[in-house]
Design a protein around this motif. Structure first.
Motif, PDB file in Angstrom:
ATOM      1  N   ASP A  77      63.171  -9.824  -8.777  1.00 35.43           N
ATOM      2  CA  ASP A  77      63.772  -8.785  -7.936  1.00 35.43           C
ATOM      3  C   ASP A  77      62.652  -8.161  -7.116  1.00 35.43           C
ATOM      4  N   LEU A  78      62.605  -8.500  -5.829  1.00 34.28           N
ATOM      5  CA  LEU A  78      61.460  -8.087  -5.020  1.00 34.28           C
ATOM      6  C   LEU A  78      61.522  -6.638  -4.556  1.00 34.28           C
ATOM      7  N   LEU A  79      62.699  -6.026  -4.606  1.00 35.14           N
ATOM      8  CA  LEU A  79      62.861  -4.625  -4.207  1.00 35.14           C
ATOM      9  C   LEU A  79      63.704  -3.941  -5.274  1.00 35.14           C
ATOM     10  N   ALA A  80      63.118  -3.799  -6.448  1.00 38.53           N
ATOM     11  CA  ALA A  80      63.889  -3.490  -7.657  1.00 38.53           C
ATOM     12  C   ALA A  80      64.374  -2.049  -7.734  1.00 38.53           C
ATOM     13  N   CYS A 144      55.978  -5.693  -2.073  1.00 38.90           N
ATOM     14  CA  CYS A 144      56.430  -7.036  -2.453  1.00 38.90           C
ATOM     15  C   CYS A 144      55.855  -8.109  -1.535  1.00 38.90           C
ATOM     16  N   ASN A 145      55.485  -7.741  -0.316  1.00 43.00           N
ATOM     17  CA  ASN A 145      54.880  -8.710   0.593  1.00 43.00           C
ATOM     18  C   ASN A 145      53.492  -9.142   0.128  1.00 43.00           C
ATOM     19  N   GLU A 146      52.918  -8.397  -0.799  1.00 41.28           N
ATOM     20  CA  GLU A 146      51.632  -8.760  -1.395  1.00 41.28           C
ATOM     21  C   GLU A 146      51.812  -9.234  -2.838  1.00 41.28           C
ATOM     22  N   LYS A 147      52.660  -8.522  -3.585  1.00 42.96           N
ATOM     23  CA  LYS A 147      52.816  -8.804  -5.007  1.00 42.96           C
ATOM     24  C   LYS A 147      53.516 -10.126  -5.283  1.00 42.96           C
ATOM     25  N   VAL A 148      54.252 -10.648  -4.321  1.00 43.37           N
ATOM     26  CA  VAL A 148      54.942 -11.918  -4.538  1.00 43.37           C
ATOM     27  C   VAL A 148      53.950 -13.036  -4.865  1.00 43.37           C
ATOM     28  N   TYR A 149      52.721 -12.897  -4.391  1.00 46.34           N
ATOM     29  CA  TYR A 149      51.712 -13.927  -4.630  1.00 46.34           C
ATOM     30  C   TYR A 149      51.096 -13.816  -6.020  1.00 46.34           C
ATOM     31  N   LEU A 178      58.471 -18.310  -1.056  1.00 50.43           N
ATOM     32  CA  LEU A 178      59.515 -18.527  -2.056  1.00 50.43           C
ATOM     33  C   LEU A 178      60.167 -19.896  -1.906  1.00 50.43           C
ATOM     34  N   LEU A 179      60.368 -20.305  -0.669  1.00 50.68           N
ATOM     35  CA  LEU A 179      61.091 -21.548  -0.400  1.00 50.68           C
ATOM     36  C   LEU A 179      60.320 -22.795  -0.825  1.00 50.68           C
TER      37      LEU A 179
END
Length: 322
Positions: A77-80, A144-149, A178-179
């Motif tokens: 969940d990227l924007l929890a 989330c634009n940084e933490k996704v990595y 993600l893709l």
């Protein structure tokens, strides 16, 4: 033979209706109201329950199918936010996507990743999850634009990612990241909000925010927001098929608030398969909503209505066991 066929068939409408009956969502809400302050919750609106129903619907489909083929399937969940929502127009509390990711699935996710920018919301989420005894999760605090990595995708066989945007929160580079990996994505495309940024960008001749969201300035050639959405969807489809090397299903359902004054799309990205019929069934319902259905959706998310029949009508949707 008939019995075996019935065992191979799955009715998500019946299953989710039964789940809601036994879940007692109103009891979870009562405990949250008794133990937490409303100021800690995400301020949502009357149309929020509609996307939560879409989330519950696809959690049902996903958790029926994916565990049969993958062992390490995670929820992301990227924007929890805080784990609970308060509806601004009514003051009602409804459960947020993090709690639903634990409560709805037929087979539980092996792990949950929640990303939240605001420290106070992340803290509330942690306290709510602990209050209900959930433990197999991590909360990543930050953008989330940084933490996704920081998410260990190489250790994940398959994922379900929910991206509940308020506006243009997600950069195209994040979606592209993600893709690369196997997973389903449910993505809220805030059409009305994006249209305001788009209109302003067209007048000015530039918009760095839209450039990041769209992955370039191609949006400048779009005639209107519908054209932008169409090209955005096409770009997702091409990129997904290219990165994953197989045919993918990319579709959206339009959701309108009361009176049609606010519009957003819920985009689904998943592998092509017969199970997408369940999505098309949901789409048929959500795109023909009346104002009364918005009220019914809120009652479902509050636990006042524990069957989907008042929302969907009586229906049967049998899916093969994949």
């Amino acid at each position: 033979m008939r019995k075996k066929k019935e065992e191979r068939e799955f009715d998500p409408f019946k299953w989710l209706s039964k789940k809601l009956e036994t879940l007692r969502m109103d009891e979870y809400i009562r405990q949250i109201a008794d133990n937490f302050d409303k100021d800690e919750f995400y301020e949502a609106h009357l149309w929020t329950p509609l996307k939560l129903i879409a989330l519950m619907w696809w959690l049902t489909i996903y958790s029926r199918i994916v565990p049969k083929y993958f062992s390490k399937y995670w929820y992301i969940d990227l924007l929890a936010s805080s784990g609970a929502n308060v509806i601004e127009e009514t003051g009602d509390i409804v459960l947020g996507s993090p709690l639903l990711s634990f409560l709805i699935p037929q087979e539980q996710f092996k792990h949950h990743i929640f990303v939240e920018l605001k420290p106070e919301k992340a803290s509330t989420l942690d306290r709510i999850l602990k209050h209900f005894g959930f433990s197999n999760y991590d909360i990543l605090k930050g953008d989330c634009n940084e933490k996704v990595y920081d998410i260990p995708f190489d250790n994940i066989d398959h994922y379900f990612c929910f991206i509940d945007c308020e506006g243009l929160n997600i950069k195209w580079s994040v979606l592209e990241h993600l893709l690369q990996y196997r997973g389903d994505i449910l993505f809220v495309f805030q059409t009305s909000s994006i249209n305001r940024v788009f209109s302003r960008g067209i007048r000015r001749g530039y918009s760095p925010t839209l450039d990041e969201f769209c992955g370039g300035n191609w949006w400048q050639s779009c005639n209107n927001i519908e054209d932008l959405l169409r090209q955005y969807m096409s770009k997702i489809k091409q990129k997904t098929d290219s990165l994953r090397g197989f045919e993918n299903f990319v579709d959206y359902v339009r959701v309108k608030g009361k009176g049609g004054g606010f519009v957003y799309e819920v985009i689904l990205i998943c592998k092509e398969g017969d199970y997408v019929r369940a999505w098309l069934d949901l789409k048929k319902k959500l795109e023909t909503l009346e104002d009364k259905d918005v009220d019914i959706a809120l009652k479902i998310c509050k636990g006042e209505i524990v069957t989907l029949s008042e929302f969907f009508g009586e229906k049967q949707l049998k899916l093969n066991n994949f």
